[in-house]
Enzyme design. Structure first.
Site, short mmCIF file in Angstrom:
data_model
loop_
_atom_site.label_atom_id
_atom_site.label_comp_id
_atom_site.label_asym_id
_atom_site.label_seq_id
_atom_site.Cartn_x
_atom_site.Cartn_y
_atom_site.Cartn_z
N GLY A 76 0.94 -1.21 -0.08
CA GLY A 76 -0.05 0.17 0.14
C GLY A 76 0.85 1.45 0.06
CB THR A 77 3.88 2.17 1.75
OG1 THR A 77 3.36 2.16 3.31
CG2 THR A 77 4.73 3.43 1.93
CG ASN A 125 -5.28 3.36 9.02
OD1 ASN A 125 -5.64 4.33 8.44
ND2 ASN A 125 -4.03 3.67 9.89
CD GLN A 141 -6.98 -1.24 7.37
OE1 GLN A 141 -7.78 -2.47 7.64
NE2 GLN A 141 -5.71 -1.28 7.60
CB SER A 165 -2.00 -3.74 1.43
OG SER A 165 -0.81 -4.29 2.17
CB SER A 166 -0.94 -8.93 -0.50
OG SER A 166 -1.08 -10.50 -0.09
CG HIS A 167 -0.07 -7.08 5.18
ND1 HIS A 167 -0.15 -6.70 6.53
CD2 HIS A 167 0.30 -5.90 4.43
CE1 HIS A 167 0.12 -5.48 6.83
NE2 HIS A 167 0.34 -4.92 5.50
CB THR A 215 13.11 -9.32 -10.20
OG1 THR A 215 14.32 -8.89 -11.19
CG2 THR A 215 12.77 -10.73 -10.73
CB CYS A 248 1.91 2.53 9.66
SG CYS A 248 1.57 1.07 8.86
#
Length: 400
Positions: free
Chosen positions: A69-70, A151, A179, A199-201, A237, A325
């Site tokens: 996300g950042t 968040n 979120q 964001s994945s996590h 990559t 964060c």
């Protein structure tokens, strides 16, 4: 352990991990190569891109992969700002006063470079008012960046209306949806959004991978430079392992979305009612209803949130005081300040964020454990015992 800090991060689902495994070892190819191993990685990446696009109603060629996300927020805000300013379109950005640090600090950097930034207030409810947005727009406005869901306090912004206004005024609109994606319905077309961060996590995928939706025809100036991958915007990559994990996490989240919303919202409401009914001078920060299904942000007068977190942890319950964060900074939460809380009130806040794997029994346990912890901390609080009337005086209209 009872884990209730899903806004900070989530565990990787077993199904996601299983899908990722081959790309650590057997299918380890570089997607930018032309031989079979590289083509296999490329195919996996494009399948994941399709899954990410599908959960937000986008086309796959409108998705680029980032480190999270950042990076997505930075690519967007700086990329749009520099590109449109270079084209003579203006130098004014509109955002809200409760954005994630990835947005707030990027805007602060741009201010030092001559850009003008308007930070819209959110009032007691933690929600931007459309009238304020309309009044902030000027001829030089080139970007509106307002998060979909906060968040810390979980409040939902009127992004559909914001997007409509941005479109009418020919202003680019970005929303940080880190979120919200995978937790509530997100459709980039209904939102009239030009750019959207993922964001994945936050949705049971791996850390270190995210995505950015870029509406077809939207032009950005690159802020990173390298081998030209991901349309020159996130060069390097490709993280195939992470990309595959994100794609599967999005696929599962979309498949289970309706069921999870109903289940998690029910647990959230039980938690809110249970705590507010068992602890005096306890409140909800932000609007009680216009919030994420799993987000609860309590305020307990007379104590510090950090102490609650530690005592809950001793009971095997994971929680937080706000954004992970920002947790290393000792200053009061900018989000809680923005909804009108004094420092002394904001330090007494506790965030509990629920996921689909939480149970009703776990919620009952949390409701049972919180009151004695609050009572003990208040008994040790010199301020609480010295003059309880100051807490009455500090009670705001946002208390619910």
């Amino acid at each position: 352990m009872i884990y209730m800090d899903h806004s900070a991060t989530t565990p990787v689902r077993e199904e996601v991990f299983e899908i990722m495994k081959p790309y650590f070892t057997r299918s380890f190819g570089n997607a930018s190569t032309f031989y079979s191993l590289g083509r296999e990685a490329k195919e996996a990446m494009e399948n994941a891109r399709e899954n990410v696009a599908s959960i937000i109603g986008a086309n796959k060629d409108e998705i680029i992969f980032t480190s999270g996300g950042t990076e997505s927020d930075n690519i967007t805000i700086q990329g749009i700002a520099y590109k449109l300013n270079e084209m003579g379109k203006g130098n004014h950005i509109i955002t809200s006063s409760i954005e994630h640090p990835a947005v707030m600090e990027t805007c602060a950097v741009l201010e030092k470079k001559g850009f003008e930034v308007t930070y819209l207030p959110v009032y007691e409810e933690g929600i931007v008012k459309i009238e304020d947005l309309k009044n902030a727009i000027k001829e030089e406005t080139i970007l509106i960046t307002i998060m979909h869901a906060n968040n810390e306090i979980g409040t939902l912004q009127p992004v559909n209306e914001i997007g409509k206004i941005a479109k009418e005024n020919k202003i680019k609109f970005h929303t940080d949806a880190v979120q919200s994606v995978g937790k509530i319905p997100v459709d980039v077309n209904e939102m009239n959004v030009d750019l959207l961060s993922i964001s994945s996590h936050k949705i049971y995928g791996p850390k270190g991978i995210g995505a950015l939706y870029i509406k077809k025809g939207t032009r950005l100036q690159p802020i990173l430079f390298g081998g030209g991958q991901e349309k020159d915007l996130s060069p390097g990559t490709e993280n195939i392992v992470g990309i595959v994990g994100l794609g599967e996490a999005c696929r599962l989240a979309k498949e289970e979305l309706e069921k999870n919303i109903s289940y998690v919202t029910n647990l959230r409401d039980k938690l809110i009612d249970g705590v507010l009914n068992s602890v005096e001078k306890s409140y909800i920060n932000g609007d009680k209803n216009k919030r994420l299904p799993g987000n609860v942000n309590f305020r307990f007068t007379g104590i510090e949130g950090e102490s609650i977190v530690l005592m809950l942890d001793a009971k095997g319950i994971t929680s937080s005081t706000g954004s992970a964060c920002s947790s290393t900074k000792l200053t009061a939460s900018h989000v809680l300040k923005a909804i009108g809380l004094e420092n002394v009130d904001s330090h007494g806040s506790l965030r509990l964020t629920i996921g689909p794997e939480n149970t009703e029994e776990e919620v009952k346990t949390v409701i049972k454990e919180i009151p004695p912890i609050i009572e003990k901390l208040r008994s040790l609080s010199s301020i609480w015992n010295k003059d309880e009337s100051i807490w009455e005086n500090n009670t705001k209209s946002c208390d619910i």
